[in-house]
Design an enzyme around this catalytic site. Structure first.
Site, PDB file in Angstrom:
ATOM      1  N   ASP A 278       8.053  47.436-100.071  1.00 30.05           N
ATOM      2  CA  ASP A 278       8.004  48.594 -99.158  1.00 30.05           C
ATOM      3  C   ASP A 278       9.370  49.262 -98.995  1.00 30.05           C
ATOM      4  OD1 ASP A 278       5.521  47.332 -98.785  1.00 30.05           O
ATOM      5  OD2 ASP A 278       6.162  46.413 -96.905  1.00 30.05           O
TER       6      ASP A 278
ATOM      7  N   GLU B 287      -2.540  53.130 -97.018  1.00 28.83           N
ATOM      8  CA  GLU B 287      -1.378  52.836 -96.149  1.00 28.83           C
ATOM      9  C   GLU B 287      -0.130  53.498 -96.724  1.00 28.83           C
ATOM     10  OE1 GLU B 287      -1.619  48.587 -96.489  1.00 28.83           O
ATOM     11  OE2 GLU B 287      -0.747  48.550 -98.484  1.00 28.83           O
TER      12      GLU B 287
HETATM   13  O1  FUB Z   1       4.574  44.374 -96.892  1.00 29.25           O
HETATM   14  C1  FUB Z   1       3.551  44.251 -95.944  1.00 29.25           C
HETATM   15  C2  FUB Z   1       2.478  45.261 -96.157  1.00 29.25           C
HETATM   16  O2  FUB Z   1       2.118  45.324 -97.529  1.00 29.25           O
HETATM   17  C3  FUB Z   1       2.855  46.663 -95.817  1.00 29.25           C
HETATM   18  O3  FUB Z   1       2.774  46.968 -94.461  1.00 29.25           O
HETATM   19  C4  FUB Z   1       1.846  47.397 -96.636  1.00 29.25           C
HETATM   20  O4  FUB Z   1       2.115  48.750 -96.790  1.00 29.25           O
HETATM   21  C5  FUB Z   1       1.897  46.651 -97.927  1.00 29.25           C
HETATM   22  O5  FUB Z   1       2.921  47.078 -98.773  1.00 29.25           O
END
Ligand code: FUB
Length: 324
Positions: A27, A195
C-alpha cells in the site's frame, strides 16, 4: 559490439531496482516533500505487510533520488493511539497542509476502529494522534473506513478519499485537516471497485485510481477513471496495473507522482507479490514508469525488475511539493 558485463558502464543510469527496498511492505504512498531541514526528498509511506496481529505501527522511507532508500523507523505506534485496535495498521496517507505547513498522516486502524489522523512538523515523523478519536468510524454508503487518501487541490482545499468493501467515498476536510467539513458522498467509480482510492490532478483533470480483486492473490489489479471535478462522477478509463506472468502477480494499491522538473514524466509506486508465492502478506514495494498518452488516457504499466532511473528530488521554482 556487446559490452563486457563485468565492466561497470559509467554512463548507465543508476536504477532503483524492484522492490525498491527490502522487506514485506504494501500500500505504498509516494510523495515529494521538503522537510524542516529544507532538503527535498521522496517519501514512501507503506503498510508493514505481516499478519494482522503484528501490524501495530507505521514506518516510512525516504530517498533523494528514488534509488537509495533510508528507513526512518517507526513514525506512529498504535500504543500511542488508545482508541485504535492495536492491530491491522493499514494503508497510510500523508499530506502537507497548505495552511500551517505541518504534515498530516491518515491511517486505518484495522477492522472497525476507523480512520485516524496524526500530525508532525516533519514528513519523517514522529507523528502524534491529532484528535484522540477516529476521524471516521461509521460506514457511509457501505464504505468500510479503511484506506484513507488525502488529496490537496491547487486551491488549497483538502479531500479525504477512502473506502473498502466495494464502496468509495470522498469528504472535504476543514482547514485544520483534522475534521470532516461536509458529510462523505459516494463516488464508487466502478462495480468492480474494491478499495485503495488515490487521486491525482493532471492538466486540469482529476484522475481517481483504485484497486480491484482480492489483495491476497493474483486477482488484485488497479484501474482509473477521469472527471472534471474532485467529487466526480468519474468516467472509467481502464486498467493500469495487472499481473505480468514473467515478473510478478497481484500488483495494486498504488500512488503516482510527477517527477519534479519534467514536463510530463510520472512514476507509479505500488505493491506486488512474487510469482508462485501463495502467502498473501508477501507484498513488496516497487516503482515503475507511468505514461499518460496524448489523449489523456493512461497506458497499462510495464512491471519491471529494474525499476526507474535516478531522478533528483527537487522543488522547482519554489513550486509544488506533493499534491497527491
Ligand atoms: O494492507 C492491508 C490491506 O490490504 C489494505 O488496507 C488494502 O487496501 C489491501 O492492500
Amino acid at each position: 559490439m556487446p559490452s563486457d558485463p563485468s565492466v561497470p558502464d559509467a554512463l548507465a543510469p543508476r536504477m532503483s531496482g524492484n522492490p525498491v527496498f527490502p522487506g514485506w511492505y504494501a500500500d505504498p504512498e509516494l510523495h515529494l516533500f521538503r522537510g524542516p531541514d529544507g532538503v527535498p526528498r521522496y517519501y514512501i509511506y507503506p503498510t508493514g505487510s505481516a499478519d494482522f496481529a503484528s501490524q501495530a505501527s507505521f514506518e516510512c522511507w525516504s530517498s533523494e533520488d528514488l534509488t537509495q532508500w533510508q528507513n526512518h523507523g517507526v513514525i506512529l505506534d498504535f500504543k500511542d493511539v488508545p482508541w485504535s485496535t492495536n492491530y491491522a495498521a493499514w494503508a497510510p496517507s500523508c499530506a502537507q497542509s497548505p495552511h500551517d505547513d505541518k504534515y498530516y498522516f491518515y491511517f486505518s486502524a484495522g477492522d472497525g476502529a476507523g480512520i485516524g489522523v496524526a500530525v508532525s512538523d516533519s514528513p519523517a515523523g514522529p507523528f502524534r494522534d491529532a484528535i484522540g478519536i477516529p476521524l471516521v468510524r461509521d460506514y457511509f454508503f457501505g464504505a468500510q473506513a479503511i484506506d484513507p487518501h488525502c488529496f490537496v487541490d491547487d486551491d488549497g482545499r483538502a479531500y479525504l478519499y477512502y473506502g473498502g468493501h466495494g464502496h468509495c467515498v470522498v469528504a472535504p476536510l476543514t482547514r485544520t485537516m483534522c475534521a470532516i467539513h461536509r458529510a462523505p458522498r459516494e463516488i464508487t467509480p466502478s462495480p468492480d471497485y474494491v478499495e485503495a482510492p488515490f487521486m491525482v490532478k493532471r492538466q486540469g483533470k482529476y484522475y481517481l485510481m483504485w484497486s480491484e480483486g482480492e489483495w491476497s492473490d493474483s486477482t488484485y489489479l488497479a484501474a482509473y477513471g477521469v472527471s472534471d471535478s474532485p467529487l466526480g462522477p468519474f468516467e472509467y478509463g481502464g486498467r493500469i496495473l495487472e499481473n505480468n506472468p514473467e515478473v510478478a502477480q497481484g500488483a495494486g494499491h498504488h500512488s503516482v507522482l510527477q517527477l519534479p522538473g519534467t514536463e510530463d514524466e510520472w512514476v507509479i509506486c505500488y505493491h506486488r507479490r512474487p510469482l508462485g508465492d501463495t502467502d498473501g502478506h508477501h507484498r513488496v514495494t516497487c516503482i515503475d514508469r507511468l505514461v499518460f498518452r496524448e489523449d489523456g488516457s493512461i497506458a497499462p504499466v510495464n512491471l519491471t525488475h529494474q525499476g526507474v532511473s535516478a531522478h533528483p528530488a527537487q522543488v522547482v521554482n519554489g513550486g509544488t511539493e506533493s499534491t497527491g
